[in-house]
Design a protein around this motif. Structure first.
Motif: not given
Length: 79
Positions: A6-34
């Motif tokens: 981690l970088f030494s700075r304060s930050f907002d954090l996204t925390a999720l629990h995600v499960e994916l079946p074999p060979h499945k994907s999630v679409p590309a995403i970008l978090h601007e501030r977290t």
């Protein structure tokens, strides 16, 4: 276990629990501030982060800073 530091700075954090079946994907995403921390609990995945591609395996921890586009595809055993 591998750790991407981690970088030494304060930050907002996204925390999720995600499960994916074999060979499945999630679409590309970008978090601007977290930040996002990903811990692979089981299985593995192919990660794509702003053009970098790499395999993640059980026990890996990945830090994704704000503004970094990312997508994930589960491996043969899911994730």
């Amino acid at each position: 276990m591998r750790f991407v530091p981690l970088f030494s700075r304060s930050f907002d954090l996204t925390a999720l629990h995600v499960e994916l079946p074999p060979h499945k994907s999630v679409p590309a995403i970008l978090h601007e501030r977290t930040d996002e921390i990903m811990l692979i609990l089981r299985g593995g995945a192919l990660a794509t982060l702003d053009g970098w591609r790499g395999r993640l395996k059980t026990g890996d921890i990945l830090h994704i800073p704000p503004g970094m586009g990312h997508r994930f595809e589960a491996g043969a055993k899911g994730v």
